[in-house]
Design a protein around this motif. Structure first.
Motif, PDB file in Angstrom:
ATOM      1  N   ALA A 184       0.821  -1.270  -0.013  1.00 40.47           N
ATOM      2  CA  ALA A 184      -0.009   0.031   0.021  1.00 40.47           C
ATOM      3  C   ALA A 184       1.121   1.067   0.098  1.00 40.47           C
ATOM      4  N   GLU A 185       1.867   1.155   0.675  1.00 40.38           N
ATOM      5  CA  GLU A 185       2.855   2.426   0.726  1.00 40.38           C
ATOM      6  C   GLU A 185       3.480   2.697  -0.622  1.00 40.38           C
ATOM      7  N   ARG A 186       3.935   1.645  -1.306  1.00 37.69           N
ATOM      8  CA  ARG A 186       4.397   1.672  -2.485  1.00 37.69           C
ATOM      9  C   ARG A 186       3.359   2.102  -3.851  1.00 37.69           C
ATOM     10  N   GLU A 190       3.528   5.697  -5.678  1.00 37.58           N
ATOM     11  CA  GLU A 190       3.476   5.734  -7.204  1.00 37.58           C
ATOM     12  C   GLU A 190       2.313   6.596  -7.551  1.00 37.58           C
ATOM     13  N   GLU A 191       1.299   6.694  -6.778  1.00 35.62           N
ATOM     14  CA  GLU A 191       0.013   7.456  -7.185  1.00 35.62           C
ATOM     15  C   GLU A 191       0.388   8.745  -6.956  1.00 35.62           C
ATOM     16  N   ALA A 192       1.076   9.182  -6.033  1.00 30.23           N
ATOM     17  CA  ALA A 192       1.539  10.385  -5.632  1.00 30.23           C
ATOM     18  C   ALA A 192       2.575  11.012  -6.815  1.00 30.23           C
ATOM     19  N   ARG A 193       3.485  10.294  -7.230  1.00 30.68           N
ATOM     20  CA  ARG A 193       4.218  10.362  -8.374  1.00 30.68           C
ATOM     21  C   ARG A 193       3.638  10.730  -9.689  1.00 30.68           C
TER      22      ARG A 193
END
Length: 433
Positions: A184-186, A190-193
């Motif tokens: 979930a952190e990854r 990735e979603e933030a980037r």
């Protein structure tokens, strides 16, 4: 209490980091417990057990020692350790009466197997161990088959299997939660980037549309003002007013966009003007003070466009830096800036030969594109080439005949509109032999 708890925490951490030492300690404690229990006489079951009324046989002590020693390898060979301890416990039940509590080691070995295998294996191995040891105790023991000692063997082996399976299930559950949290952190990163990239692209498109519109309007109105300046000055003033409004709007849009892109804590933008050939004397002075003789021949240094002026300054700065680093002792440099028609030519020459007779990346063994490593980071010529190419110019750099090095940049002074890029421009800026 704090000191005691911290001591226990350190001991636990050390034992966790050294599992073999932990298993050896567990084996020793198990041996002590088995030997102490072997001095206890359970009696006929109607009274409390009596301690010290019987003494274990030497053969029983040998079996207890062997099973305890086998527990040291319980993590590395769990199945083999369980087989050895169960076999020795069965031998104890068959040959000795009353038997010594050798089965304690089997209980610990069965727990280890259950905690490190899957549930079907735990069921099969656990039932086989429980049934075999309980049957041996009931058949070969002197007590009745329904005595509490016999059912104790069944109960302790069953508890070992259940406890090991519970520990394995909890460990798998914790690992699954940890893996899910990491995934979930990854995913969040990735979603933030992705969102940041999309927002930057949107801002870039908006900025291009707004600024391009205002600049086109400024260009049109300036052309109108220049056309009617002499005959209709009122209309020229109106056009210039439109130019002022459009430029102000463009500046406001740029300020807002830069404010969106700038994050809290970013350093303030420098307020000093960009360097250019007007301060070339100060740059040369710094190199002379560092021990590098530099001769300068520069004409029309104040008449170049701002972008060309900055590019020429940076080319000279980087080229002199390379001379200072790689030319060796006693080297001299010559700098010239000459206006030739619609171009400005920047040339930096030196007569150095480097510490090994040549510069890094400029020897005859280097292939095309491999001679960019003049500076310590290997990006000096790359940076100069990109800066010159961005303006539509050409950069060549390479060794001179007879020794030394030459950097030559041709920068267009007048903007060329509608002219296609010349083939080989990017490739022509590489090193020449």
């Amino acid at each position: 209490m704090t000191t005691l708890s911290s001591g226990f925490a350190r001991a636990r951490r050390w034992l966790r980091e050294h599992p073999l030492a932990f298993d050896a300690t567990l084996a020793f404690c198990t041996l002590v417990a088995m030997i102490c229990s072997s001095f206890t006489d359970p009696g006929d079951g109607h009274g409390p057990p009596a301690f010290g009324t019987r003494t274990p046989e030497l053969f029983s002590v040998l079996l207890m020692t062997l099973t305890a020693a086998a527990l040291v390898l319980r993590r590395r060979r769990p199945m083999q350790v369980l087989a050895v301890t169960a076999a020795l416990a069965a031998v104890e039940y068959v040959l000795m009466d009353p038997p010594a509590p050798v089965v304690m080691s089997t209980v610990i070995a069965l727990y280890t197997v259950a905690s490190r295998t899957d549930r079907p294996t735990t069921w099969r191995v656990g039932l086989l161990t429980m049934g075999g040891l309980t049957a041996a105790a009931m058949v070969f023991g002197s007590t009745p088959w329904y005595s509490q000692e016999n059912f104790g063997v069944f109960a302790w082996t069953g508890l070992a299997s259940a406890a090991g399976d519970a520990v394995r299930s909890r460990r798998a559950f914790v690992d699954a939660i940890r893996e899910r949290a990491e995934r979930a952190e990854r995913t969040r990163e990735e979603e933030a980037r992705r969102r940041v990239a999309e927002e930057r692209l949107r801002i870039a498109r908006d900025l291009h549309d707004v600024v391009a519109h205002h600049i086109a309007l400024v260009n049109v109105q300036a052309g109108v003002a220049a056309h009617v300046m002499d005959k209709r000055p009122d209309q020229a003033k109106e056009a210039l007013a439109h130019v002022r409004d459009a430029s102000r709007s463009a500046l406001n849009e740029l300020r807002v966009t830069v404010g969106l892109l700038r994050q809290q804590g970013d350093p303030e933008a420098p307020t000093e003007p960009a360097p250019g050939l007007a301060v070339l004397g100060e740059l040369v002075t710094t190199f002379r003070n560092a021990g590098l003789p530099v001769e300068v021949a520069c004409a029309d240094r104040d008449r170049l466009p701002a972008a060309v002026d900055l590019a020429a300054y940076r080319v000279i700065q980087e080229a002199l830096t390379n001379v200072r680093k790689h030319a060796g002792a006693g080297a001299k440099a010559e700098v010239s800036v000459v206006r030739v028609g619609t171009t400005a030519e920047v040339t930096v020459l030196d007569n150095g030969r480097g510490s090994a007779g040549r510069r890094p990346g400029t020897g005859p063994a280097d292939g095309p594109g491999e001679g960019d490593g003049l500076d310590s980071g290997g990006h000096g010529l790359v940076g100069m080439r990109e800066r010159v190419t961005a303006l539509g110019g050409v950069l060549t750099a390479g060794p001179r005949y007879g020794g030394g090095f030459r950097v030559h940049a041709i920068l267009p002074v007048e903007a060329r509109t509608g002219e296609p890029e010349r083939p080989g421009t990017a490739g022509g800026t590489g090193l020449r032999r």
